[in-house]
Design an enzyme around this catalytic site. Structure first.
Site, short mmCIF file in Angstrom:
data_model
loop_
_atom_site.label_atom_id
_atom_site.label_comp_id
_atom_site.label_asym_id
_atom_site.label_seq_id
_atom_site.Cartn_x
_atom_site.Cartn_y
_atom_site.Cartn_z
N SER A 73 0.81 -1.22 0.00
CA SER A 73 0.00 0.00 0.00
C SER A 73 0.85 1.27 0.00
CB SER A 73 -0.96 -0.04 1.18
OG SER A 73 -1.90 0.99 1.12
N ASP A 291 -2.81 6.79 -3.05
CA ASP A 291 -1.65 6.13 -2.44
C ASP A 291 -1.14 5.06 -3.41
OD1 ASP A 291 -3.68 4.28 -2.04
OD2 ASP A 291 -2.89 3.58 -0.14
N GLU A 395 -12.25 6.95 6.50
CA GLU A 395 -11.28 7.36 7.50
C GLU A 395 -10.67 8.67 7.01
OE1 GLU A 395 -9.46 3.67 9.75
OE2 GLU A 395 -9.04 3.49 7.62
N ALA A 396 -10.13 9.46 7.93
CA ALA A 396 -9.52 10.74 7.53
C ALA A 396 -8.41 10.53 6.50
CB ALA A 396 -8.98 11.46 8.76
N ASN A 397 -7.77 9.36 6.53
CA ASN A 397 -6.66 9.08 5.60
C ASN A 397 -7.12 8.89 4.15
OD1 ASN A 397 -7.64 6.41 5.35
ND2 ASN A 397 -6.27 5.64 6.94
N ARG A 527 -5.64 5.31 22.89
CA ARG A 527 -5.88 3.91 22.54
C ARG A 527 -4.55 3.20 22.35
NH1 ARG A 527 -5.31 3.45 16.83
NH2 ARG A 527 -6.21 1.36 16.86
N PRO A 528 -4.50 1.92 22.73
CA PRO A 528 -3.25 1.18 22.53
C PRO A 528 -3.04 0.90 21.05
CG PRO A 528 -4.97 -0.28 23.39
CD PRO A 528 -5.55 1.10 23.35
N SER A 529 -1.80 0.98 20.59
CA SER A 529 -1.49 0.63 19.21
C SER A 529 -1.68 -0.87 19.02
CB SER A 529 -0.04 1.00 18.90
OG SER A 529 0.40 0.33 17.74
N THR A 531 0.06 -2.49 16.80
CA THR A 531 1.27 -3.03 16.17
C THR A 531 2.55 -2.80 16.96
OG1 THR A 531 1.38 -0.97 14.91
CG2 THR A 531 0.36 -2.87 13.82
#
Length: 563
Positions: A73, A291, A395-397, A527-529, A531
């Site tokens: 991606s 992207d 999503e904002a992305n 929030r916990p990641s 990854t």
């Protein structure tokens, strides 16, 4: 072949392929929203095992087509990855992810064989049959793509009766679209995809009111292709998109630039500057950025010749444009001036995550729209959107889409036939019905698709006669700040309410609420990641200084409690 022979052949194939692709030492793969992703040179064993996984998934689902796409991606060109598309064109069912992880990390051929045999037994997957699975394959333009495609093919062929179909070099959304189409019994080649996009876009432009559509400048669009596959595909079809003058920069041509390097939707959205290849001469022109694998889309405009800062239109504003347009068509259909035609009962839902800018949520709610939240991740958003007659998520992305229920499509088709039989094809109601039907064909309902999303944006802007400025002015984003806090163990944070509230440790939410209360329009969550061992802090407030200050003070509390 006798049952015993089939079983022996199945064992032999799995042992052989696992021996050919041993797990590199020190590597650990984890299947998430992005599938498996790592340095391209280390990915062959994971991709091979993803081939086994996809074939098993297809066998489990009675031979329905499943997809594999080889891409990383928006990651740098040296990375690569692999993800699996389920028969509906969406992401692989979540409850298979633990098996995906176990399979990718099986330490030796015997362990892999036992794992597959046990899983097949537990899931009731019959092994050893003929023509029991079909897997469609696609890849992007990365240099490691061809090598990894071969690993995937070998993994698929390790399951007796599985058939691999190489669909070529594609955008990720094209592969998802093909899987969905094949399982719906409709034509699923790349030319079918292009015909559907071009045809529905042209017909939407034919329904633009004569007093709208804008001048020639409104039809000019510069697209940053991230030096990836999206730019290549857009170059192929742009001449057929009458009513739109597209020029592609970072198109993926040899020597033009490096995939995702200082270009692409992720870069533009995060850095808020023009991508490589743009100049002061582009001031004021509407621009879009894809992207690397063309599943994200953002728009921007270079605001001044003196620097490279931009006015950004992200996924939140794309969602708002789509919501306005769809709501308007539903209103036209249902307020048809007292005509005898039946109205359309349609529940429209907007799905966001906590990262959506608070101003966008406020704007959508002010229109009387139903807005709901899910945890971060496309798999959650898509699933929730399917609960509506029309579900819109972004999503904002810049990753998102619109999904239409089968029931609503059939209602629209019935209504269009009814109006046509009454010779009412010139009516506002008929035209609104057709716009919704065409939008459902233009947008890729399987997954976020930058190419189909871009064409829907362009059709709507022409329909409304809007400039880029009009779109920008829908609402003003609240200033925000994201921070990462390194912690020993991020799993001690437990969240609820679509990740907007902390339930564990209980004292943390009280501290966040106390800090947030000090700011006008203050909003903050942690929030916990998924990854890495970090906790992500997101804050919004009326000014950038206040947003920075709120994020910093909450990050300090996280550090003190968990650091």
């Amino acid at each position: 072949m006798a049952a015993n022979q089939e079983e022996q052949e199945q064992r032999r194939r799995l042992l052989a392929v696992a021996t050919r692709f041993p797990l590199p030492s020190g590597c650990r793969f984890s299947y998430g929203t992005a599938g498996f992703r790592a340095d391209g040179a280390t990915m062959a064993p994971a991709v091979c095992r993803a081939g086994i996984l996809a074939a098993l998934r297809s066998v489990k689902l009675a031979g329905a087509a499943v997809g594999i796409v080889i891409t990383a991606s928006h990651n740098p060109v040296g990375d690569n990855g692999v993800k699996i598309a389920d028969p509906d064109g969406g992401m692989m069912a979540q409850h298979w992810e633990p098996f995906a992880d176990a399979l990718a990390n099986a330490p030796d051929p015997d362990a892999l064989l036992q794992l597959v045999l046990q899983f097949a037994k537990d899931e009731g997957i019959p092994l050893g049959g003929q023509d029991t699975a079909q897997v469609l394959l696609g890849r992007d333009t990365r240099p490691t793509g061809a090598y990894l495609l071969d690993a995937a093919l070998q993994g698929i062929n390790a399951i007796v009766g599985a058939r691999a179909i190489d669909m070529g070099i594609l955008t990720t959304p094209q592969l998802h679209w093909m899987v969905r189409s094949k399982n719906r019994g409709v034509k699923a080649s790349e030319s079918d995809y292009f015909m559907q996009l071009i045809g529905s876009f042209r017909r939407m432009l034919e329904l633009v009111p004569k007093d709208k559509g804008g001048d020639e400048a409104a039809k000019k669009l510069i697209v940053d292709g991230a030096n990836g596959i999206g730019g290549v595909k857009l170059e192929q079809i742009k001449a057929e998109l009458s009513g739109l003058d597209i020029s592609v920069r970072n198109s993926g041509k040899e020597g033009e630039g490096i995939l995702n390097h200082m270009c692409g939707a992720d870069f533009v959205q995060k850095e808020r500057v023009t991508p490589h290849g743009f100049s002061p001469e582009d001031v004021g022109v509407r621009c879009a950025s894809l992207d690397g694998d063309a599943d994200r889309l953002v728009y921007f405009r270079l605001s001044s010749a003196s620097d490279n800062r931009i006015d950004l239109v992200d996924g939140d504003k794309i969602l708002s444009l789509f919501a306005l347009f769809i709501r308007e068509q539903l209103d036209i259909i249902n307020n048809n001036g007292g005509q005898a035609n039946k109205s359309l009962s349609a529940r429209l839902g907007i799905v966001q995550t906590a990262y959506a800018n608070g101003a966008s949520t406020q704007f959508l709610k002010s229109l009387g729209l139903e807005v709901v939240f899910t945890p971060t991740g496309v798999k959650y958003l898509h699933k929730r959107a399917l609960e509506y007659d029309i579900g819109i998520y972004f999503e904002a992305n810049g990753h998102g889409t619109v999904v239409f229920s089968e029931d609503l499509i059939s209602q629209l088709e019935s209504l269009s036939n009814e109006l046509a039989s009454q010779a009412a094809t010139g009516s506002a109601q008929y035209r609104a019905v057709m716009r919704l039907l065409l939008a459902s064909q233009l947008i890729n309902q399987a997954v976020g698709d930058a190419l189909s999303g871009l064409l829907l944006v362009e059709a709507i802007l022409q329909y409304k006669g809007w400039s880029f400025q009009s779109w920008c002015e829908l609402y003003s984003d609240l200033p925000s700040r994201q921070l990462k806090v390194k912690v020993k163990d991020q799993s001690v944070i437990v969240t609820t309410d679509a990740e907007t509230k902390v339930s564990q440790p209980s004292s943390l939410q009280e501290l966040i609420d106390k800090e947030t209360a000090n700011y006008t329009n203050g909003r903050c969550f942690v929030r916990p990641s998924g990854t890495e061992d970090v906790v992500r802090v997101y804050a919004e407030a009326s000014t950038q200084v206040e947003a920075d200050s709120l994020a910093k003070s909450v990050a300090h509390h996280v550090e003190r409690l968990l650091g």
